[in-house]
Design a protein around this motif. Structure first.
Motif, short mmCIF file in Angstrom:
data_model
loop_
_atom_site.label_atom_id
_atom_site.label_comp_id
_atom_site.label_asym_id
_atom_site.label_seq_id
_atom_site.Cartn_x
_atom_site.Cartn_y
_atom_site.Cartn_z
N ASN A 4 49.45 39.39 26.07
CA ASN A 4 49.37 40.18 27.30
C ASN A 4 47.91 39.88 27.82
O ASN A 4 47.66 39.95 29.20
N THR A 5 46.83 40.00 26.89
CA THR A 5 45.43 39.93 27.68
C THR A 5 45.39 38.33 28.15
O THR A 5 44.59 38.33 29.41
N SER A 6 45.67 37.55 27.43
CA SER A 6 45.70 36.23 28.19
C SER A 6 46.35 36.14 29.37
O SER A 6 45.77 35.41 30.30
N ILE A 7 47.58 36.74 29.61
CA ILE A 7 48.17 36.60 30.79
C ILE A 7 47.36 37.11 31.90
O ILE A 7 47.07 36.80 33.08
N ALA A 8 46.86 38.45 31.54
CA ALA A 8 45.89 39.05 32.58
C ALA A 8 44.71 38.18 33.04
O ALA A 8 44.39 38.49 34.30
N ALA A 9 44.17 37.75 31.95
CA ALA A 9 42.96 37.05 32.33
C ALA A 9 43.50 35.81 33.21
O ALA A 9 42.55 35.54 34.04
N ARG A 10 44.55 35.07 32.74
CA ARG A 10 44.85 33.99 33.55
C ARG A 10 45.24 34.39 35.02
O ARG A 10 45.19 33.66 35.74
N ILE A 11 45.96 35.56 35.27
CA ILE A 11 46.43 35.96 36.56
C ILE A 11 45.09 36.22 37.41
O ILE A 11 44.92 35.70 38.56
N LEU A 12 44.23 36.58 36.74
CA LEU A 12 42.82 36.92 37.50
C LEU A 12 42.15 35.69 37.82
O LEU A 12 41.65 35.50 38.83
N ARG A 13 42.42 34.84 36.85
CA ARG A 13 41.42 33.38 37.04
C ARG A 13 42.29 32.74 38.20
O ARG A 13 41.41 32.34 39.16
N VAL A 14 43.63 32.63 38.18
CA VAL A 14 44.18 31.99 39.63
C VAL A 14 44.05 32.73 40.62
O VAL A 14 43.81 32.21 41.89
N ARG A 120 52.38 46.82 32.04
CA ARG A 120 51.22 46.37 31.20
C ARG A 120 49.92 47.00 31.53
O ARG A 120 48.85 47.13 30.60
N ASP A 121 49.56 46.98 32.82
CA ASP A 121 48.27 47.10 33.27
C ASP A 121 48.31 47.89 34.61
O ASP A 121 48.22 47.04 35.67
N GLU A 122 48.27 49.12 34.57
CA GLU A 122 48.48 49.83 36.10
C GLU A 122 47.26 49.48 36.87
O GLU A 122 47.43 49.26 38.39
N GLU A 123 45.99 49.15 36.49
CA GLU A 123 45.01 48.87 37.35
C GLU A 123 45.09 47.56 38.04
O GLU A 123 44.93 47.49 39.25
N LEU A 124 45.43 46.50 37.03
CA LEU A 124 45.75 45.33 37.67
C LEU A 124 46.78 45.36 38.61
O LEU A 124 46.72 44.56 39.76
N CYS A 125 48.04 46.02 38.47
CA CYS A 125 49.11 46.14 39.30
C CYS A 125 48.77 46.82 40.69
O CYS A 125 49.11 46.14 41.59
N SER A 126 47.99 47.72 40.64
CA SER A 126 47.52 48.68 41.58
C SER A 126 46.86 47.69 42.58
O SER A 126 46.85 47.55 43.95
#
Length: 187
Positions: A4-14, A120-126
């Motif tokens: 999950n952390t890896s996915i969030a990091a990759r979402i942010l990277r892209v 999984r990540d309310e802040e990222l989603c928002s």
């Protein structure tokens, strides 16, 4: 690092890389639009402000998710600047076709990211939801201000190029995430 952390990091990277590319597109289009489509300058300048804000927002979310800027930033920059200059040189319709194609492609990925991060990540989603609203404004503007549907070849090329860069920047996670979400929806 968990998946999950890896996915969030990759979402942010892209997303960070994509926003950098969008900044380069709009910056180059502004240069060309001064000569080819001056009526679009207010929209292009506003979109550029949005993209700069989006890039900063995604960058600010990286440290707490062990994210880092994309190693392919230079490709996003060169591709964006080239795309902006070409579409700008082709004129008003090409600029709007470019905006619509890029933003529609990005919009699909943002939908997937919102679905994933909502649990999984309310802040990222928002953050993604807020940014998506402005991206939708760009799509709406481009779609309503085009005089026709010329440049289908350009839209197709841009859509494929954006998908390819997204896939490369996420190391294929964008495709896996879409598949996982489609499977989850069926279950």
């Amino acid at each position: 690092m968990t998946w999950n952390t890896s996915i969030a990091a990759r979402i942010l990277r892209v997303n960070h890389g994509g926003e950098h590319g969008a900044i380069c597109i709009y910056s180059a289009q502004i240069v060309a639009a001064r000569f080819r489509a001056p009526d679009l300058l207010p929209f292009l300048n506003e979109a550029l402000v949005h993209e700069r804000s989006h890039r900063a927002r995604f960058r600010s979310l990286m440290p707490s998710r062990q994210g880092k800027p994309c190693r392919m930033m230079w490709i996003w920059a060169v591709g964006g600047a080239g795309l902006g200059l070409i579409s700008g040189a082709l004129g008003r319709e090409a600029i709007l076709a470019c905006t619509e194609a890029v933003e529609r492609t990005v919009h699909r990925h943002l939908d997937d990211q919102i679905r994933w991060s909502s649990l999984r990540d309310e802040e990222l989603c928002s953050a993604i939801e807020g940014i998506q609203i402005e991206e939708q404004e760009h799509i709406r503007y481009a779609a309503t201000h085009r005089s026709g549907h010329g440049f289908a070849w350009l839209e197709s090329t841009i859509g494929h190029a954006t998908e390819t860069l997204t896939w490369l920047s996420t190391r294929g996670d964008s495709t896996r995430l879409a598949r996982q979400l489609a499977t989850d929806a069926v279950v």
